[in-house]
Design a protein around this motif. Structure first.
Motif, mmCIF file in Angstrom:
data_model
loop_
_atom_site.group_PDB
_atom_site.id
_atom_site.type_symbol
_atom_site.label_atom_id
_atom_site.label_comp_id
_atom_site.label_asym_id
_atom_site.label_seq_id
_atom_site.Cartn_x
_atom_site.Cartn_y
_atom_site.Cartn_z
ATOM 1 N N GLU A 1 -9.401 -4.737 -5.582
ATOM 2 C CA GLU A 1 -9.733 -3.099 -5.685
ATOM 3 C C GLU A 1 -11.326 -3.157 -5.370
ATOM 4 O OE1 GLU A 1 -7.932 -4.615 -8.280
ATOM 5 O OE2 GLU A 1 -6.368 -3.595 -8.631
ATOM 6 N N LEU B 1 -6.785 -0.103 0.676
ATOM 7 C CA LEU B 1 -6.931 0.680 -0.598
ATOM 8 C C LEU B 1 -8.421 1.223 -0.637
ATOM 9 C CD1 LEU B 1 -5.597 1.029 -3.290
ATOM 10 C CD2 LEU B 1 -7.152 -1.150 -4.116
ATOM 11 N N TYR B 2 -8.406 2.612 -0.659
ATOM 12 C CA TYR B 2 -9.632 3.361 -0.518
ATOM 13 C C TYR B 2 -10.134 2.980 0.839
ATOM 14 C CZ TYR B 2 -9.236 2.688 -5.481
ATOM 15 O OH TYR B 2 -8.728 2.347 -6.517
ATOM 16 N N ARG C 1 -4.570 -9.154 -4.426
ATOM 17 C CA ARG C 1 -4.908 -7.541 -4.663
ATOM 18 C C ARG C 1 -6.444 -7.463 -5.039
ATOM 19 N NH1 ARG C 1 -2.862 -6.416 -9.211
ATOM 20 N NH2 ARG C 1 -4.849 -6.075 -10.676
ATOM 21 N N SER D 1 -1.802 -3.742 2.901
ATOM 22 C CA SER D 1 -2.185 -2.227 2.513
ATOM 23 C C SER D 1 -3.555 -2.181 2.536
ATOM 24 C CB SER D 1 -1.292 -1.841 1.369
ATOM 25 O OG SER D 1 0.097 -1.806 1.513
ATOM 26 N N VAL E 1 -3.257 -6.487 -0.713
ATOM 27 C CA VAL E 1 -3.880 -5.259 -0.741
ATOM 28 C C VAL E 1 -5.349 -5.351 -0.789
ATOM 29 C CG1 VAL E 1 -3.663 -3.183 -2.214
ATOM 30 C CG2 VAL E 1 -1.767 -4.425 -2.086
ATOM 31 N N GLY E 2 -5.977 -4.541 -0.253
ATOM 32 C CA GLY E 2 -7.458 -4.078 -0.515
ATOM 33 C C GLY E 2 -8.403 -5.109 0.328
#
Length: 266
Positions: A87, A47-48, A85, A45, A67-68
């Motif tokens: 961010e 992210l931003y 993950r 996925s 993620v990210g």
């Protein structure tokens, strides 16, 4: 009133027809109602504006989440229910590394870097740390932010490596907080990249299974429904006739009931 009764009767007929179709579908599928892919979970996925970069020949389990700002090298394995993950700061994992089931890697206090042929055991938590080449973090261990596990070092199961701690090359550390236990033997150090390679091979086997089609899966689970790889044509023909008979009978009975209600209400 009469029109409402007619509409209600037609609606009931359509609903019962749908139920009949569902029962027929279950029969054809051998009670395998869901015909979706083997897993609909989104494994990778963005992210931003941060998008994971995935190397070739990599296995990411269907229930894992990447993620990210994450980079996975080639031949890595990310096992079931693992979360990686990032961010803000980056997470980089070198090639031929393995991240075990239920592990968590986050980069919320700086980047997290894992080298090549690293093995991370089931249930481990890594937070903004550095794990160098051929190192091993065993089951349930925690490596906190700023910590460094150097090349061919081992963190024992259930241990906690506190922030800004360094586990030197070729040493075994254990405990909470983790402390030096002993130096690894040459045989133990030589086994570390072998373990990583074994995880890669196992990941390839899982990847091949998850890439199978629904048809291939059904053939294994319900071979009695298949003849030379295809569903028996006679079975489909009889099912087709059965379906149309149910639809016609259901519609006829409900329409008749609705018409009777109309005349009875006058």
């Amino acid at each position: 009133m009469a029109l409402r009764s007619l509409v209600t009767g037609i609606g009931r007929a359509v609903r019962e027809t749908g139920q009949a179709l569902d029962r027929l579908g279950c029969t054809i599928q051998g009670n395998m109602v869901a015909r979706e892919g083997l897993s609909r979970h989104r494994r990778i996925s963005p992210l931003y504006d941060l998008k994971p970069q995935i190397g070739v020949d990599t296995f990411i389990a269907p229930s894992a989440s990447v993620v990210g700002n994450v980079s996975l090298g080639s031949k890595t394995s990310v096992w079931y229910n693992t979360v990686i993950r990032a961010e803000r700061d980056a997470i980089s994992i070198g090639e031929n590394s393995s991240i075990g089931d239920h592990a968590t890697i986050v980069a919320d206090k700086g980047p997290a870097t894992l080298g090549q042929s690293v093995t991370v055991g089931n249930g481990c938590t890594l937070v903004s740390c550095t794990i160098e080449d051929r190192a091993s973090v065993q089951l349930g261990a925690v490596v906190q932010s700023g910590a460094v596990v150097e090349t061919e070092a081992v963190v024992s199961a259930g241990s906690v490596v506190e922030s800004d701690t360094t586990v030197p090359t070729g040493q075994l550390w254990a405990g909470n907080p983790a402390q030096f236990v002993r130096a690894l033997t040459e045989q133990e150090r030589a086994s570390l990249p072998v373990a990583a390679e074994n995880f890669y091979k196992l990941g390839r086997e899982h990847l091949e299974q998850h890439e199978r089609t629904n048809k291939e899966f059904d053939e294994q689970m319900h071979p009695e429904l298949y003849r030379q790889g295809e569903v028996d044509a006679e079975f489909f023909f009889l099912s087709f006739l059965y379906l149309h008979a149910i639809i016609l009978l259901s519609l006829f009975s409900r329409l008749t009931y609705a018409i009777v209600l109309v005349f009875a209400s006058r």
